[in-house]
Each structure stands twice: as structure tokens, then as C-alpha cells.
Design a protein around this motif. Structure first.
Motif, short mmCIF file in Angstrom:
data_model
loop_
_atom_site.label_atom_id
_atom_site.label_comp_id
_atom_site.label_asym_id
_atom_site.label_seq_id
_atom_site.Cartn_x
_atom_site.Cartn_y
_atom_site.Cartn_z
N LEU A 113 0.80 -1.22 0.00
CA LEU A 113 0.00 0.00 0.00
C LEU A 113 0.83 1.27 0.00
N VAL A 114 2.05 1.20 0.56
CA VAL A 114 2.92 2.38 0.65
C VAL A 114 4.30 2.03 0.09
N ALA A 115 4.80 2.87 -0.79
CA ALA A 115 6.09 2.60 -1.43
C ALA A 115 7.25 3.07 -0.58
N SER A 116 8.40 2.42 -0.75
CA SER A 116 9.67 2.84 -0.17
C SER A 116 9.59 3.14 1.32
N GLN A 117 9.07 2.22 2.08
CA GLN A 117 8.94 2.47 3.51
C GLN A 117 10.10 1.86 4.29
N THR A 118 10.53 2.55 5.32
CA THR A 118 11.54 2.03 6.22
C THR A 118 10.87 1.06 7.18
N VAL A 121 -15.45 16.33 -12.30
CA VAL A 121 -14.84 15.22 -11.56
C VAL A 121 -13.35 15.12 -11.88
N LEU A 122 -12.57 14.96 -10.82
CA LEU A 122 -11.15 14.65 -10.96
C LEU A 122 -10.89 13.31 -10.30
N VAL A 123 -10.27 12.39 -11.05
CA VAL A 123 -9.89 11.08 -10.51
C VAL A 123 -8.37 10.98 -10.56
N ILE A 124 -7.75 10.70 -9.42
CA ILE A 124 -6.30 10.49 -9.37
C ILE A 124 -6.04 9.11 -8.78
N ASN A 125 -5.40 8.25 -9.55
CA ASN A 125 -5.06 6.91 -9.08
C ASN A 125 -3.57 6.66 -9.23
N GLY A 126 -3.06 5.77 -8.42
CA GLY A 126 -1.65 5.42 -8.48
C GLY A 126 -1.39 4.41 -9.59
N GLU A 127 -0.28 4.58 -10.28
CA GLU A 127 0.07 3.70 -11.38
C GLU A 127 0.33 2.27 -10.91
N LYS A 128 0.80 2.11 -9.68
CA LYS A 128 1.14 0.79 -9.14
C LYS A 128 0.28 0.42 -7.94
N ASP A 129 -0.99 0.83 -8.01
CA ASP A 129 -1.93 0.53 -6.93
C ASP A 129 -2.53 -0.86 -7.18
N PHE A 130 -2.27 -1.80 -6.28
CA PHE A 130 -2.80 -3.15 -6.47
C PHE A 130 -4.28 -3.23 -6.09
N CYS A 187 -11.43 14.88 -15.49
CA CYS A 187 -10.00 14.57 -15.56
C CYS A 187 -9.68 13.24 -14.88
N TYR A 188 -8.91 12.40 -15.58
CA TYR A 188 -8.37 11.18 -14.98
C TYR A 188 -6.86 11.27 -15.05
N GLN A 189 -6.20 11.18 -13.90
CA GLN A 189 -4.75 11.28 -13.88
C GLN A 189 -4.14 10.13 -13.09
N LYS A 190 -2.91 9.80 -13.46
CA LYS A 190 -2.16 8.75 -12.77
C LYS A 190 -0.91 9.35 -12.15
N VAL A 191 -0.58 8.87 -10.97
CA VAL A 191 0.68 9.24 -10.33
C VAL A 191 1.67 8.12 -10.64
N ALA A 192 2.71 8.45 -11.37
CA ALA A 192 3.70 7.45 -11.76
C ALA A 192 4.32 6.81 -10.53
N ASP A 193 4.35 5.48 -10.53
CA ASP A 193 4.90 4.68 -9.42
C ASP A 193 4.09 4.82 -8.13
N GLY A 194 2.95 5.48 -8.20
CA GLY A 194 2.14 5.69 -7.01
C GLY A 194 1.42 4.42 -6.59
N ARG A 195 1.42 4.16 -5.29
CA ARG A 195 0.65 3.03 -4.75
C ARG A 195 -0.63 3.56 -4.12
N HIS A 196 -1.32 2.73 -3.35
CA HIS A 196 -2.65 3.11 -2.89
C HIS A 196 -2.63 4.38 -2.04
N PHE A 197 -1.64 4.51 -1.19
CA PHE A 197 -1.56 5.70 -0.34
C PHE A 197 -0.54 6.70 -0.90
N PHE A 198 -0.61 6.96 -2.21
CA PHE A 198 0.32 7.88 -2.83
C PHE A 198 0.25 9.30 -2.26
#
Length: 255
Positions: A130-135, A175-184, A203-214
Motif C-alpha cells: 500500500l505504501v512505497a519505499s517504507q523504512t 470530476v477529478l480522478v487520481i489513481n496510483g500507477e502501481k496501486d494493487f 480529468c483522470y490522472q495517474k501518479v507514476a509509481d504511485g501506490r494506494h496511499f500515494f
């Protein structure tokens, strides 16, 4: 500061810390208010109850209201806009699918029922998805936040068995839709599903490399997308879809 008001719909306050930086960034140019909802787990609660409470707040606002929500909060915000289009100026949804039951919690429940693993191990696995690059520290905090959300917040398929959430259809407001590119959770096919319900100018937009909690890891990009969208909506024509938004209809933002 823009006179428009952004109302951040928050049905899972246990997770709001993941969106706080996005909201704070938006607050530099807009009045941003957080609409938070909590209920007793033994209390009967459904979408209609939430909408009636939201309506009371929105109708008493003196400024144009733009709804923003993530996950199930975004789904409920969109369904409100679908039902009461004259009450708001626009709706922006983050990590939202047209299939309303497609939430991170539904994936957890499916895994919990099928895998011979403890809750901790499933949440540990989910947190990394759900979250990328986490420690390691962030991972431990995420497990606790997800567990708290499951125990205390508005969750589809929770103790309230009668709860139902209808699927998303076309809404009259911008309407604006923003989804993560790598959201499972909200998979890559969600764009195709959204195409059936987005109007010209939406508008539909993607966040590159974004996961669910981008919004937690890429808050600056997320805030900029929302800000650009809201600024294009004429306040004197709250339900008019801005033509200038057409250029944003299928764009991608790099992280």
C-alpha cells in the motif's frame, strides 16, 4: 487565498495522518476543512446516514465547496456529488475505483479468510503493497494504523452487516480522478472502467509509481493536481464543466 472551500471527507480518521501533508499543501491557497466521521461499532450506520450529516455541513457553507476524498471516503464523496449535484462545485477522488466495494479493506478481508496467517502478518504484507519505499519504522507504524482503522473506522464489510455501497455512475459535477500507477487495490484497468462515467472535461490522472496511499509519499504532486483542477472551475457556474480541463483528461504525473 481562493474563496473556494475544499472539504476533505474523512471516514477513516485513523489514517488521516497519511493525507495531512497533501491537505496542508492545499491549505496554502485554499480554505481546507476536514470533515471527519466516527461512529460506535455497534451503531447502525450506512451511506445514507453519512450523506445526511455531510449535507447539513455543506448546505451551511458560505463558499463554493469542492469535495476531496481518498479510498472509501472518496467513494462516499463521489456518491454524494452524484446524488446532490447542486450542493457542490466539484469532486476529486483519490485511489477510487468505479466498483465501490474495491477497497484495501476488502482485500484484507479476503486474505484473512483464505490464508492461514495471523492478522499481523497479513497487515505487514499489505503495508508493503500500500505504501512505497517504507523504512522498517514506517512499516511498523503502518501496521498499527491499518489495524486501528479496521477496529474503529468506517469499513466496508465491517460489523454492520446491512451496510451496502452502490457502484459509481456518472455525476453531473466536474470530476477529478487520481489513481496510483502501481496501486494493487485500484488496478490498472480502472481507467477503462472510469471511461464509462467521465464526461467531457472531467480529468483522470495517474501518479507514476504511485501506490494506494500515494498522497502520503507524493503529496506535492497530488496537491498540485487538485489545485489546478479546482482553479479551472468557474465559481459563478458551479456545475459548469471547464473546457480548459480537457487538456488534462488522460495525463500522467511523474514522481
Amino acid at each position: 487565498m481562493n474563496t473556494s472551500q475544499i472539504l476533505w471527507i474523512d471516514l477513516q480518521p485513523s489514517l488521516y495522518c497519511l493525507f495531512k501533508r497533501t491537505a496542508q499543501t492545499l491549505g496554502q491557497n485554499f480554505e481546507v476543512k476536514r470533515w471527519s466521521f466516527e461512529h460506535d461499532l455497534d451503531e447502525s450506520c450506512d451511506v445514507e446516514v453519512v450523506h445526511s450529516l455531510m449535507r447539513h455541513t455543506i448546505e451551511n457553507s458560505s463558499n463554493p465547496v469542492h469535495l476531496v476524498g481518498h479510498g472509501v471516503s472518496g467513494t462516499i464523496a463521489y456518491l454524494y456529488a452524484q446524488k446532490y449535484p447542486n450542493h457542490i462545485s466539484s469532486v476529486s477522488v483519490l485511489s477510487v475505483d468505479t466498483c465501490s466495494t474495491n477497497q484495501w479493506t476488502s482485500h484484507y478481508q479476503s486474505m484473512r479468510s483464505q490464508l492461514p496467517c495471523s492478522r499481523f502478518h497479513i497487515l505487514s504484507h499489505l503495508s508493503r503493497l500500500l505504501v512505497a519505499s517504507q523504512t522498517e519504522q514506517v512499516g511498523q507504524i503502518m501496521i498499527k494504523l491499518l489495524a486501528k482503522c479496521l477496529d474503529n473506522d468506517f469499513v466496508y464489510g465491517s460489523i454492520v452487516k446491512s451496510q451496502t455501497i452502490t457502484n459509481i455512475k456518472k455525476a453531473e459535477v466536474p470530476v477529478l480522478v487520481i489513481n496510483g500507477e502501481k496501486d494493487f487495490v485500484v488496478d490498472e484497468q480502472s481507467h477503462d472502467r472510469w471511461k464509462n462515467y467521465l464526461k467531457s472535461g472531467d480529468c483522470y490522472q495517474k501518479v507514476a509509481d504511485g501506490r494506494h496511499f500515494f498522497p502520503f509519499t507524493q503529496w506535492s504532486q497530488t496537491a498540485k493536481m487538485i489545485e489546478s483542477f479546482v482553479n479551472m472551475i468557474p465559481e459563478q457556474h458551479q456545475n459548469q464543466i471547464p473546457n480548459s480541463c480537457k487538456n488534462l483528461s488522460i495525463s500522467k504525473t511523474n514522481s
